[in-house]
Scaffold this motif. Structure first.
Motif, mmCIF file in Angstrom:
data_model
loop_
_atom_site.group_PDB
_atom_site.id
_atom_site.type_symbol
_atom_site.label_atom_id
_atom_site.label_comp_id
_atom_site.label_asym_id
_atom_site.label_seq_id
_atom_site.Cartn_x
_atom_site.Cartn_y
_atom_site.Cartn_z
ATOM 1 N N UNK A 51 -5.721 4.464 -2.931
ATOM 2 C CA UNK A 51 -5.074 3.556 -3.891
ATOM 3 C C UNK A 51 -5.770 3.611 -5.238
ATOM 4 N N UNK A 52 -7.101 3.592 -5.153
ATOM 5 C CA UNK A 52 -7.904 3.574 -6.378
ATOM 6 C C UNK A 52 -7.702 4.855 -7.180
ATOM 7 N N UNK A 53 -7.513 5.970 -6.471
ATOM 8 C CA UNK A 53 -7.336 7.245 -7.148
ATOM 9 C C UNK A 53 -5.902 7.444 -7.602
ATOM 10 N N UNK A 54 -5.079 6.420 -7.373
ATOM 11 C CA UNK A 54 -3.705 6.488 -7.856
ATOM 12 C C UNK A 54 -2.806 7.400 -7.043
ATOM 13 N N UNK A 55 -3.101 7.558 -5.742
ATOM 14 C CA UNK A 55 -2.189 8.331 -4.892
ATOM 15 C C UNK A 55 -0.890 7.535 -4.762
ATOM 16 N N UNK A 56 0.211 8.241 -4.887
ATOM 17 C CA UNK A 56 1.524 7.622 -4.819
ATOM 18 C C UNK A 56 1.670 6.792 -3.537
ATOM 19 N N UNK A 57 2.203 5.571 -3.671
ATOM 20 C CA UNK A 57 2.322 4.685 -2.506
ATOM 21 C C UNK A 57 3.145 5.332 -1.385
ATOM 22 N N UNK A 58 4.129 6.144 -1.780
ATOM 23 C CA UNK A 58 4.991 6.793 -0.783
ATOM 24 C C UNK A 58 4.201 7.818 0.023
ATOM 25 N N UNK A 59 3.303 8.534 -0.679
ATOM 26 C CA UNK A 59 2.574 9.622 -0.019
ATOM 27 C C UNK A 59 1.281 9.150 0.620
ATOM 28 N N UNK A 60 0.915 7.885 0.357
ATOM 29 C CA UNK A 60 -0.427 7.424 0.689
ATOM 30 C C UNK A 60 -0.756 7.574 2.183
ATOM 31 N N UNK A 61 0.158 7.116 3.028
ATOM 32 C CA UNK A 61 -0.109 7.178 4.462
ATOM 33 C C UNK A 61 -0.275 8.609 4.952
ATOM 34 N N UNK A 62 0.597 9.492 4.457
ATOM 35 C CA UNK A 62 0.524 10.898 4.853
ATOM 36 C C UNK A 62 -0.798 11.515 4.426
ATOM 37 N N UNK A 63 -1.160 11.176 3.208
ATOM 38 C CA UNK A 63 -2.389 11.736 2.639
ATOM 39 C C UNK A 63 -3.603 11.305 3.474
ATOM 40 N N UNK A 64 -3.644 10.013 3.823
ATOM 41 C CA UNK A 64 -4.753 9.497 4.636
ATOM 42 C C UNK A 64 -4.766 10.195 5.992
#
Lengths: 242, 307
Positions: free
Chosen positions: B99-112
């Motif tokens: 979140x802090x790095x500004x990862x898109x909310x849509x992609x956030x879960x996938x990225x994690x």
């Protein structure tokens, strides 16, 4: 948009850290316990003894409880980041020093708002007991919020100076005592413009008039100045690492 | 993205921690940062990541100075000692950083999820960070550095505390990442640099003392070749004498603790392998061993950083 975002993310994490440890619960219980006891049960001086439907006692006790409560909340905010080194992690992200300090401030402020929200039942019940001055009570709450904000500014600054939480706590209390007592005593003990100066610096007189229901812009400016000074100095201290 | 460092200087009081160093790192390159403790490695990394201000000189990323704070978003950073929020569960922590790095909310879960898988954290993802072993903490540190898919990775001692299997995994990961990204890593483990880095930079007392691939460093450190040979002959003394009279041989020494073995150092840029072989044929000796002896990176490192 971006600016407020990082601040909010940091505040949110900090707030959930309070509630994930016991800190938040211990503080909430002791805050509500103290203020509740003296407002309703203490016998000598409580609402029933005074036979007046107001929250004067509550505001006085809350002032003192917050005096200890807030340094306990703020002590870890920056000191712990510095001790554990996570400050480096935070500040090498897409976050500026100011955003971080503001986020920390905001988390403590929200914590205090939550504590104050739990006293709304006091308000609701006392208002049923008789002739109740809603204006004065709301002004009293505003006073508590402003006072808390100033304490948080002081606590945050204390926390920025050290990487030891206990030192931060004691330092915040010490600074708080200056504003609560010492400036008042010095004002009484001196004359002329010096007395005037210390009287202006003393927190008690500003809080008293607001909690009586008199909202003077001078008092509001006073509390906000301490808040901003605290935040500004914290940011300055943090930026000095560079 | 290319990083260019020009005359970078940083002082603490009177002491120069980094003293006018210049180098460049290009996309697809893994740069190994070597040096004794206190040489200025971490200080340099902290300046690249904008944790510390630059006293003099400049650091630019694709031509833009890192003094522009928005350059931070292109960098993933693993600080020394890997500080983490101890009281947070791994997955919450990674979400927080994303979140802090500004990862898109849509992609956030996938990225994690991707990071959890890539760093092998799946079984530990709901544990609090203070319950993790050092190796897993290090993986969390790497995961948080890479979570926003940065073009540049700055890793300060990424393999400390890992067991040998994990070290191999992490090195492979860094190598793979290094194909498409710009990576700077610091380490004390010398074989690690050879295993993972395209280029080595040795820094001592704030100054660059060597810059190049492991091979070029070896060459410049000792232009001469060292051979270890084992010759079976009636008289070892005769062998030693004949060999030292060959053209191009600078020094012959018996290897202690082993019979019939000699260490032969040649003159700079001269090859003596053939001459030794011919000598043995002429004299009817049996040559049972001839091993070129590589200068160890450790020795180069010691040469350059001890004085």
């Amino acid at each position: 948009m971006k600016t407020s975002n990082a601040t909010w993310i940091i505040a949110k994490r900090e707030l959930s850290a309070f509630f994930n440890s016991l800190v938040a619960y211990i503080l909430l219980i002791s805050f509500l316990g103290f203020t509740g006891f003296f407002t309703w049960l203490s016998g000598n001086g409580d609402v029933f003894f005074r036979k007046q439907a107001d929250l004067k006692v509550f505001f006085m006790i809350a002032n003192w409880t917050l005096f200890f409560f807030i340094p306990a909340v703020t002590m870890r905010l920056l000191a712990e980041e510095k001790r554990s080194g996570t400050i480096e992690l935070l500040l090498t992200k897409n976050v500026s020093d100011r955003q971080m300090v503001l986020g920390k401030y905001l988390s403590a402020f929200l914590m205090v708002l939550i504590a104050l929200a739990f006293t709304i039942p006091y308000y609701l019940s006392v208002s049923q007991l008789g002739n109740f001055d809603h204006g004065a009570t709301l002004s009293g709450y505003l006073g508590l919020i402003l006072l808390s904000s100033a304490y948080i500014g002081i606590g945050l600054f204390a926390s920025s100076l050290t990487n030891n939480q206990i030192v931060a706590f004691l330092l915040a209390l010490l600074l708080g005592i200056c504003f609560q007592f010492i400036f008042g005593v010095l004002a009484n003990g001196s004359t002329g413009w010096i007395s005037e100066l210390f009287n202006t610096l003393s927190l008690t007189s500003h809080f008293d008039s607001i909690s009586r229901g008199v909202i003077d812009s001078k008092d509001v400016v006073y509390f906000l100045s301490i808040t901003f000074l605290g935040i500004f100095l914290s940011e300055y201290i943090i930026s000095k690492r560079k | 993205m290319n990083i260019r460092i020009e005359n970078l200087t940083k002082s603490y009081g009177d002491q120069k921690a980094v003293d006018s160093i210049s180098f460049e790192v290009k996309t697809g390159e893994v740069l190994g940062f070597l040096g004794p403790n206190g040489a200025g490695k971490s200080t340099t990394m902290k300046m690249i990541t904008h944790y510390l201000n630059i006293d003099a000189g400049n650091i630019t990323i694709d031509g833009r100075s890192v003094r522009n704070t928005d350059m931070k978003k292109h960098i993933g950073y693993l600080p020394e000692h890997n500080p983490l929020y101890e009281d947070m569960p791994v997955i919450d922590y990674l979400r927080f950083v994303a979140e802090l790095q500004g990862v898109d909310a849509v992609k956030l879960d996938d990225r994690v999820k991707d990071m959890v898988r890539l760093c092998g954290l799946n079984d530990e993802k709901h544990k609090k960070i203070n319950e993790l072993s050092k190796g897993y903490r290090q993986r969390v540190g790497l995961a948080q550095a890479m979570i926003h898919d940065p073009e540049i990775l700055i890793l300060d001692e990424p393999t400390t505390g890992l067991d040998p299997n994990q070290i191999v995994e992490i090195r492979e990961l860094i190598r793979t990442l290094g194909n498409s990204k710009t990576v700077i890593l610091s380490t004390h483990i010398l074989p690690e640099v050879e295993a993972t880095c395209d280029r080595i930079l040795i820094i001592n007392k704030g100054k660059i003392v060597a810059d190049g691939t492991a091979e070029t460093l070896r060459k410049t450190a000792s232009g001469s070749q060292v051979l270890r040979v084992k010759i079976q002959a009636p008289s070892q003394d005769e062998v030693k004498e004949s060999v030292s009279q060959l053209a191009g041989v600078a020094l012959v020494e018996k290897v202690e603790g082993s019979e019939n073995r000699l260490e032969i150092q040649s003159h700079v840029d001269q090859n003596v392998n053939e001459a030794i072989f011919r000598l043995c044929v002429d004299k009817n000796w049996v040559l049972t061993e001839m091993v070129p002896f590589e200068t160890k990176l450790e020795d180069i490192f010691r040469d350059l950083t001890m004085n």
